[in-house]
Design a protein around this motif. Structure first.
Motif, PDB file in Angstrom:
ATOM      1  N   TYR A  29      -0.295 -31.139   0.473  1.00  0.00           N
ATOM      2  CA  TYR A  29      -1.606 -31.646   0.065  1.00  0.00           C
ATOM      3  C   TYR A  29      -1.669 -31.789  -1.465  1.00  0.00           C
ATOM      4  N   GLU A  32       0.149 -34.770  -2.404  1.00  0.00           N
ATOM      5  CA  GLU A  32      -0.685 -35.941  -2.088  1.00  0.00           C
ATOM      6  C   GLU A  32      -1.694 -36.212  -3.195  1.00  0.00           C
ATOM      7  N   LYS A  33      -2.294 -35.131  -3.712  1.00  0.00           N
ATOM      8  CA  LYS A  33      -3.277 -35.270  -4.807  1.00  0.00           C
ATOM      9  C   LYS A  33      -2.628 -35.893  -6.038  1.00  0.00           C
ATOM     10  N   GLU A  36      -2.028 -39.495  -5.399  1.00  0.00           N
ATOM     11  CA  GLU A  36      -3.290 -40.234  -5.440  1.00  0.00           C
ATOM     12  C   GLU A  36      -3.600 -40.718  -6.863  1.00  0.00           C
ATOM     13  N   VAL A  41      -1.327 -43.415  -1.486  1.00  0.00           N
ATOM     14  CA  VAL A  41      -1.948 -42.526  -0.494  1.00  0.00           C
ATOM     15  C   VAL A  41      -1.132 -42.564   0.798  1.00  0.00           C
ATOM     16  N   LEU A  42      -0.850 -41.357   1.310  1.00  0.00           N
ATOM     17  CA  LEU A  42      -0.243 -41.251   2.638  1.00  0.00           C
ATOM     18  C   LEU A  42      -1.368 -40.812   3.560  1.00  0.00           C
ATOM     19  N   SER A  43      -1.636 -41.624   4.567  1.00  0.00           N
ATOM     20  CA  SER A  43      -2.828 -41.361   5.374  1.00  0.00           C
ATOM     21  C   SER A  43      -2.505 -41.329   6.865  1.00  0.00           C
ATOM     22  N   ASP A  44      -3.428 -40.733   7.620  1.00  0.00           N
ATOM     23  CA  ASP A  44      -3.390 -40.682   9.097  1.00  0.00           C
ATOM     24  C   ASP A  44      -2.116 -40.025   9.637  1.00  0.00           C
ATOM     25  N   TYR A  62      -0.368 -46.351   1.583  1.00  0.00           N
ATOM     26  CA  TYR A  62      -1.259 -47.298   0.902  1.00  0.00           C
ATOM     27  C   TYR A  62      -0.966 -47.264  -0.589  1.00  0.00           C
ATOM     28  N   SER A  65      -5.070 -49.127  -2.320  1.00  0.00           N
ATOM     29  CA  SER A  65      -5.860 -49.435  -1.116  1.00  0.00           C
ATOM     30  C   SER A  65      -5.252 -50.537  -0.253  1.00  0.00           C
TER      31      SER A  65
END
Lengths: 175, 273
Positions: A29, A32-33, A36, A41-44, A62, A65
């Motif tokens: 996490y 990830e921050k 960002e 962004v790594l999502s889902d 992403y 976006s």
């Protein structure tokens, strides 16, 4: 001699225990921050802590976006003396296929005490076979690429960033 | 025996203490680390998709399938008189075109007739700037504009020079042409060159630096030095927003590009048919 060996053994066991208890999900996490901030962004994704390694599956990538693609498996292993980060089956967003090849079968980034000055990169995909390294001490990146024939015709603009050194395409950069 | 048990229990206690210290260390680390991950959040505020006035939905577009039915029906019905059609607009391109006409027999309803399509037994054979020629039983019928003031919907795009479009003119773009560019992204950059304009570290729009004559972008009415600031009322303030438009353009039936030209804001509107 025996007490020294015993102390070393205890130290090793302590390190292993520490690595086992390491809050890998929270470390991820935090990573990830940091990503960002670079608008990545790594999502889902599904995250699973399996003791000495962290498995991430079906992560959607992403950038700014914009959906970049989906990575089926990411594996992060930490053994202090040998650490690796590997990606499997990364599929690029079809809309980006004009710029970059569509699929990376695997990409492995590893750091080992055997080769302490280099972070070694290897991979394979539609782009061809990739070999290279990052030298964090002199801040240098070097990637060698062996692209398939269709890469040269379809992604000429991308390959122009590589130098042809004795038949091998080489990308060198300092950061 | 007792000595062995003591030794084993000492080892176990040591291992337990080591595990405890390792766990305590990891918990200390946990305190400083992020507890929640990052997710890509879609824009949950619902915004209606951009839709301009859509002729194709509002009025009857003449499709081939419909005409086949009409043809069989026409055999039993009295002959349709072409004078019932009032020509309102002509759109002509290299690959085809269509006309817009009012049908008096349908309470002046607008009808779209594509080139080489049939309408009530008449085949639209050719179109010129001010005339549509139909054919029926090897005989030609000409349809011309009655009133020219109403010709504001579509205009013929003469080549090679693009027309000087007025404001409030809605241009028509063939879906096939849009698809061609979305399938082959590289071809876009052969036809147009745009570059982001950054002010105070933020993108304020995309400037058109070059347009190749005769390409779709030329026909669209975009001009060199135009600053594209919005598409379908959505501001173009990042590559992400530009890319989003590129990803969605295939589904669009209408498109509005807002540009700044000669320090004046201007809307360029298109119907994608």
């Amino acid at each position: 001699m025996k007490p020294i060996l015993k102390a070393l053994l205890y130290a090793f066991i302590f390190i292993m225990m520490f690595l086992f208890f390491l809050p890998k999900v929270e470390l991820y996490y935090t990573l990830e921050k940091e990503l960002e901030k670079q608008k990545i962004v790594l999502s889902d994704e599904r995250i699973e802590d399996s003791g000495f390694s962290l498995h991430i599956s079906d992560a959607k990538l992403y950038w700014n976006s914009v959906f970049g693609g989906q990575i089926e498996k990411i594996k992060l292993s930490t053994f202090l003396l040998h650490n690796s980060l590997s990606f499997e089956n990364a599929k690029l967003n079809h809309a980006l296929s004009s710029f970059l090849p569509g699929k990376i079968e695997y990409l492995n980034v590893r750091y080992s005490i055997i080769n302490p000055i280099k972070v070694v990169i290897s991979g394979n995909g539609d782009i061809g076979e990739i070999k290279g390294y990052i030298n964090p001490f002199v801040k240098e990146i070097k990637i060698e690429l062996n692209p398939p024939a269709n890469m040269r015709s379809k992604y000429g603009s991308l390959l122009r960033k590589f130098k042809n050194v004795e038949g091998v395409l080489v990308y060198e950069s300092r950061y | 025996m007792n000595l062995d048990i003591n030794r084993y229990s000492n080892t176990l206690v040591t291992l337990f203490v080591l595990a405890l210290v390792a766990k305590a260390l990891s918990l200390t680390m946990l305190y400083f680390l992020e507890k929640k991950g990052v997710s890509q959040v879609s824009d949950i505020t619902y915004t209606m998709p951009y839709q301009a006035y859509r002729f194709s939905k509002t009025f009857a577009i003449v499709e081939q399938k419909v005409q086949t039915k009409q043809k069989t029906a026409a055999q039993t019905k009295p002959l349709y008189n072409l004078n019932s059609l009032m020509l309102k607009a002509i759109y002509k391109s290299k690959n085809g075109g269509f006309i817009v006409a009012l049908d008096k027999t349908k309470n002046n309803k607008s009808v779209f007739i594509k080139l080489h399509n049939e309408y009530n037994g008449y085949t639209l054979k050719s179109i010129t700037q001010n005339r549509a020629t139909f054919e029926r039983n090897n005989q030609e019928y000409k349809l011309e504009f009655v009133e020219t003031k109403s010709m504001t919907m579509f205009k013929k795009a003469p080549s090679p020079k693009p027309p000087s479009y007025d404001n409030d003119v809605i241009r028509a773009v063939a879906k096939t042409e849009v698809h061609k560019y979305t399938k082959d992204f590289k071809s876009i950059w052969k036809s147009i060159a745009i570059k982001e304009v950054v002010k105070n570290g933020k993108i304020t729009g995309f400037k058109v630096n070059f347009i190749k004559e005769g390409t779709i972008f030329d026909k669209l009415g975009l001009k060199k030095d135009d600053l594209i600031i919005a598409v379908n009322n959505k501001p173009m303030l990042s590559y992400a927003s530009a890319f989003k438009v590129y990803g969605e353009v295939n589904k669009m039936t209408s498109l509005k590009i807002t540009v700044i030209r000669n320090n004046q804001e201007k809307d360029l509107e298109y119907e994608i048919y």
